[in-house]
Design a protein around this motif. Structure first.
Motif, mmCIF file in Angstrom:
data_model
loop_
_atom_site.group_PDB
_atom_site.id
_atom_site.type_symbol
_atom_site.label_atom_id
_atom_site.label_comp_id
_atom_site.label_asym_id
_atom_site.label_seq_id
_atom_site.Cartn_x
_atom_site.Cartn_y
_atom_site.Cartn_z
ATOM 1 N N GLY A 220 0.792 -1.225 0.000
ATOM 2 C CA GLY A 220 0.000 0.000 0.000
ATOM 3 C C GLY A 220 0.820 1.268 0.000
ATOM 4 N N ASN A 221 2.154 1.134 -0.117
ATOM 5 C CA ASN A 221 3.005 2.319 -0.007
ATOM 6 C C ASN A 221 2.797 3.299 -1.168
ATOM 7 O OD1 ASN A 221 4.271 -0.079 -1.211
ATOM 8 N ND2 ASN A 221 5.932 1.318 -1.770
ATOM 9 N N HIS A 222 2.538 2.771 -2.383
ATOM 10 C CA HIS A 222 2.368 3.671 -3.535
ATOM 11 C C HIS A 222 1.090 4.496 -3.396
ATOM 12 C CE1 HIS A 222 5.795 2.018 -5.591
ATOM 13 N NE2 HIS A 222 5.311 0.781 -5.477
ATOM 14 N N ALA A 223 0.023 3.879 -2.939
ATOM 15 C CA ALA A 223 -1.225 4.620 -2.733
ATOM 16 C C ALA A 223 -1.049 5.667 -1.638
ATOM 17 C CB ALA A 223 -2.353 3.655 -2.362
ATOM 18 N N ALA A 224 -0.296 5.302 -0.583
ATOM 19 C CA ALA A 224 -0.055 6.255 0.505
ATOM 20 C C ALA A 224 0.766 7.440 0.016
ATOM 21 C CB ALA A 224 0.661 5.549 1.657
ATOM 22 N N PHE A 225 1.763 7.171 -0.802
ATOM 23 C CA PHE A 225 2.603 8.249 -1.334
ATOM 24 C C PHE A 225 1.789 9.175 -2.247
ATOM 25 C CE2 PHE A 225 6.527 5.344 -0.895
ATOM 26 C CZ PHE A 225 6.661 5.739 0.434
ATOM 27 N N ARG A 226 0.883 8.588 -3.042
ATOM 28 C CA ARG A 226 0.028 9.424 -3.890
ATOM 29 C C ARG A 226 -0.873 10.311 -3.042
ATOM 30 N NH1 ARG A 226 -0.274 4.655 -7.052
ATOM 31 N NH2 ARG A 226 -2.255 4.073 -6.067
ATOM 32 N N SER A 227 -1.353 9.751 -1.938
ATOM 33 C CA SER A 227 -2.191 10.541 -1.034
ATOM 34 C C SER A 227 -1.402 11.700 -0.449
ATOM 35 C CB SER A 227 -2.723 9.650 0.089
ATOM 36 O OG SER A 227 -3.428 10.407 1.038
ATOM 37 N N TYR A 228 -0.149 11.416 -0.066
ATOM 38 C CA TYR A 228 0.677 12.502 0.477
ATOM 39 C C TYR A 228 0.990 13.543 -0.590
ATOM 40 C CZ TYR A 228 4.714 15.136 1.913
ATOM 41 O OH TYR A 228 5.571 16.172 2.184
ATOM 42 N N ARG A 229 1.259 13.098 -1.828
ATOM 43 C CA ARG A 229 1.578 14.036 -2.892
ATOM 44 C C ARG A 229 0.399 14.990 -3.127
ATOM 45 N NH1 ARG A 229 2.799 10.656 -6.682
ATOM 46 N NH2 ARG A 229 5.037 10.709 -6.360
ATOM 47 N N ARG A 230 -0.816 14.461 -3.040
ATOM 48 C CA ARG A 230 -1.996 15.305 -3.233
ATOM 49 C C ARG A 230 -2.100 16.359 -2.114
ATOM 50 N NH1 ARG A 230 -5.288 11.643 -2.993
ATOM 51 N NH2 ARG A 230 -6.092 11.905 -0.892
ATOM 52 N N ARG A 236 1.362 23.343 -1.161
ATOM 53 C CA ARG A 236 2.256 24.154 -1.992
ATOM 54 C C ARG A 236 1.482 25.227 -2.754
ATOM 55 N NH1 ARG A 236 4.119 21.473 -7.351
ATOM 56 N NH2 ARG A 236 1.932 22.036 -7.694
ATOM 57 N N ASN A 237 0.352 24.848 -3.337
ATOM 58 C CA ASN A 237 -0.443 25.811 -4.098
ATOM 59 C C ASN A 237 -0.946 26.937 -3.209
ATOM 60 O OD1 ASN A 237 -0.063 24.269 -6.385
ATOM 61 N ND2 ASN A 237 -2.017 23.192 -6.210
ATOM 62 N N GLN A 238 -1.367 26.581 -1.997
ATOM 63 C CA GLN A 238 -1.830 27.624 -1.087
ATOM 64 C C GLN A 238 -0.682 28.534 -0.669
ATOM 65 O OE1 GLN A 238 -4.872 28.335 -0.378
ATOM 66 N NE2 GLN A 238 -4.380 30.013 1.027
ATOM 67 N N ALA A 239 0.518 27.946 -0.478
ATOM 68 C CA ALA A 239 1.695 28.752 -0.129
ATOM 69 C C ALA A 239 2.040 29.725 -1.249
ATOM 70 C CB ALA A 239 2.882 27.843 0.167
ATOM 71 N N ILE A 240 1.900 29.260 -2.500
ATOM 72 C CA ILE A 240 2.157 30.144 -3.643
ATOM 73 C C ILE A 240 1.148 31.283 -3.680
ATOM 74 C CG2 ILE A 240 2.127 30.255 -6.165
ATOM 75 C CD1 ILE A 240 3.246 27.397 -6.177
#
Length: 566
Positions: A220-230, A236-240
């Motif tokens: 499940g690590n790939h799904a977890a990483f995708r969740s974190y990336r989102r 990041r967008n809010q910081a910009i």
């Protein structure tokens, strides 16, 4: 609700008022010194104008000497007042930020007393970034007042030379602040949302680090990483977005201040050409026009920092003003170390009953890992007493009648995944620095090989989360910390899952020896620990179904044998 809860600030505004009230003395001295600094800065171009005026009229070396001396006094005043003023304010700022960090951390360490829908990573962000930004209000207010002093002195000095110049400064300052106040509100709203998204990203990272091994186990690590990336992308967008608004604010402030300074300079030049002000007054006006850009910039930036401080204070109020999950008692357990669980129903537990007299070494084996986890959570006071049926008694007193602090002083539950902190081996084992049982704890947990491996011994540096230690070393370090605490009742949950069988056998014997006469409960499926215990309780279906020594249960109970035999 406790008295402490009643005193807790309930809103962001209340938090800011508390910070201001608590630092009124430091802020008063800081305001005086920073006001003196700004007055000195303002006095410099005024003095230059007077010197030019006086020198042109008298042309005397003595007057020139006195003028140079006056400038030296002004420069010295400016230097010293800035240095000591900022020292006072920054000390108060740092101290206040520390106070709020401690308050937020204290609430985070009492999950039973607070109903906060925030994960540990979010609470961490609030206890660090938001606490720092809230405490910035202590510097903001004195700097705001001192900047106002500079603007007023400038307006008065120019007004003496020409009423029109003084009015120009006052009207221009009001116009600038009116324009920038609109942008500062957007910054406050954007910062609040940015902090929330950064906190969620931090919480996601903490969850990933904690569960990385099992995630790899079932893919499940790939799904977890995708969740974190989102989540990270949203932050990041809010910081910009916030950075764009900050940039617009800074650009608008600089442009408006420059326009005002240029307007003052041009107006003074026109008045001088028209003969309505003297050459000395022109020099003063030009100097003040150049100088006023800095205090105006500072003055115009302060509303932005006030909004940021308020946004951070409101986030801290989410934790500090959270309603209690339950009302903890104020009692303390009686001396001794007996523990009784009477008819507890919670999660996977069904009418669980057990009694451990003071001084006994008892092992608890659970047929299912969930049963062990639920029992450990109840004993660690992670579950409020009114959230489950039945009663837990410590030292003859019901858990609900005891304060959380008293329970934790008397009973320590050391989880299998206990945190390791950045520092040294010694500070992880003995955070309080008492050093009374460190040597015995190191020996009993078999951490001696780790200590001997490094020239610094117990002073060997440990990275955050024990990143430079193996899994077995981290687990033994955690065990040593629990043993060094030496509570009346010590509960260990799977303390040896990451060590080899030989080490596990030695640790089991050491635990029995070191805790002789002190209550020790080990929730485990390890045959070595079960065999070392004086009595074993076997939980199946949420209740104790068998009791005896490890070897007797192996011989008489097939379910127990299948659950623990390796």
């Amino acid at each position: 609700m406790t008295t402490a809860d009643l005193r807790e600030p309930r809103t962001g505004s209340a938090i800011l008022r508390t910070a201001l009230r608590r630092n009124a003395g430091a802020m008063a001295w800081g305001t005086v010194l920073m006001g003196l600094y700004q007055a000195g800065e303002t006095a410099f171009p005024i003095a230059l104008g007077l010197i030019v005026e006086h020198t042109l009229r008298e042309r005397s070396l003595a007057s020139l000497a006195w003028s140079v001396a006056a400038l030296a006094v002004i420069i010295t005043t400016v230097s010293l007042s800035w240095r000591f003023g900022m020292r006072i304010l920054q000390k108060a700022n740092t101290t206040e930020a520390h106070r709020w960090r401690v308050r937020v951390a204290d609430c985070g360490l009492q999950p039973v007393a607070r109903d906060v829908d925030l994960k540990s990573g979010e609470v961490l962000t609030i206890a660090t970034e938001d606490a720092d930004q809230t405490a910035d209000i202590i510097e903001v207010v004195p700097l705001l007042i001192s900047s106002l002093v500079a603007v007023l002195i400038t307006a008065v000095a120019l007004g003496i030379a020409s009423v029109w110049l003084g009015l120009l400064v006052i009207v221009g300052t009001v116009a600038i602040l009116s324009v920038l106040s609109l942008l500062s509100k957007r910054i406050g709203d954007g910062t609040r949302e940015q902090q929330a998204r950064v906190a969620r990203a931090g919480a996601k990272v903490a969850d990933l680090i904690t569960g990385l091994r099992p995630l790899h186990g079932f893919g499940g690590n790939h799904a977890a990483f995708r969740s974190y990336r989102r989540v990270s992308t949203e932050a990041r967008n809010q910081a910009i977005t916030v950075a764009k608004v900050n940039g617009a604010y800074a650009g608008a402030a600089l442009a408006l201040n420059a326009v005002l300074a240029a307007a003052v300079t041009l107006a003074a030049g026109w008045l001088a050409l028209d003969g309505r002000i003297t050459i000395g007054q022109l020099v003063m006006a030009v100097g003040l026009a150049q100088f006023i850009i800095e205090p105006l910039k500072l003055f115009s930036e302060m509303p932005k920092y006030v909004m940021i401080a308020r946004a951070s204070a409101e986030r801290m109020a989410l934790v500090l003003a959270a309603p209690p999950v339950t009302t903890p008692g104020g009692g303390r357990p009686s001396p001794g170390g007996d523990l009784e669980v009477d008819g507890v129903r919670y999660g996977s537990l069904r009418e669980l009953k057990l009694h451990v007299p003071a001084g006994e070494f008892v092992a608890i084996a659970a047929c299912h890992a969930r049963e062990a986890a639920d029992l450990a959570a109840i004993l660690a006071v992670k579950v409020p007493p009114d959230a489950y049926e039945g009663v837990v008694r410590i030292g003859g007193h019901e858990l609900k009648d005891l304060s959380v602090e008293a329970v934790r002083e008397h009973l320590l539950v050391n989880p299998y995944d206990a945190e390791i902190f950045a520092g040294t081996l010694r500070t992880n084992i003995d955070p309080a620095g008492t050093g009374r049982t460190v040597a015995e704890a190191v020996e009993a947990s078999l951490l001696t090989d780790v200590v001997a491996l490094h020239p610094d011994g117990l002073d060997h540096e440990v990275r955050d989360r024990g990143a430079n230690l193996s899994g077995g070393q981290r687990q033994r370090l955690s065990l040593a910390r629990a043993l060094a605490a030496d509570p009346a009742i010590l509960v260990l949950h799977d303390p040896t899952t990451a060590v080899d069988a030989v080490t596990e056998q030695l640790i089991a014997r050491n635990l029995a020896r070191l805790r002789r006469g002190r209550t020790l409960i080990v929730i485990t499926g390890s045959p070595a620990l079960l065999d070392a215990a004086g009595r074993v309780l076997f939980i199946d279906g949420g209740a104790v179904t068998a009791e005896g020594t490890h070897r007797d249960l192996l011989a008489t109970d097939d379910t127990y044998r299948r659950a623990v035999a390796r």
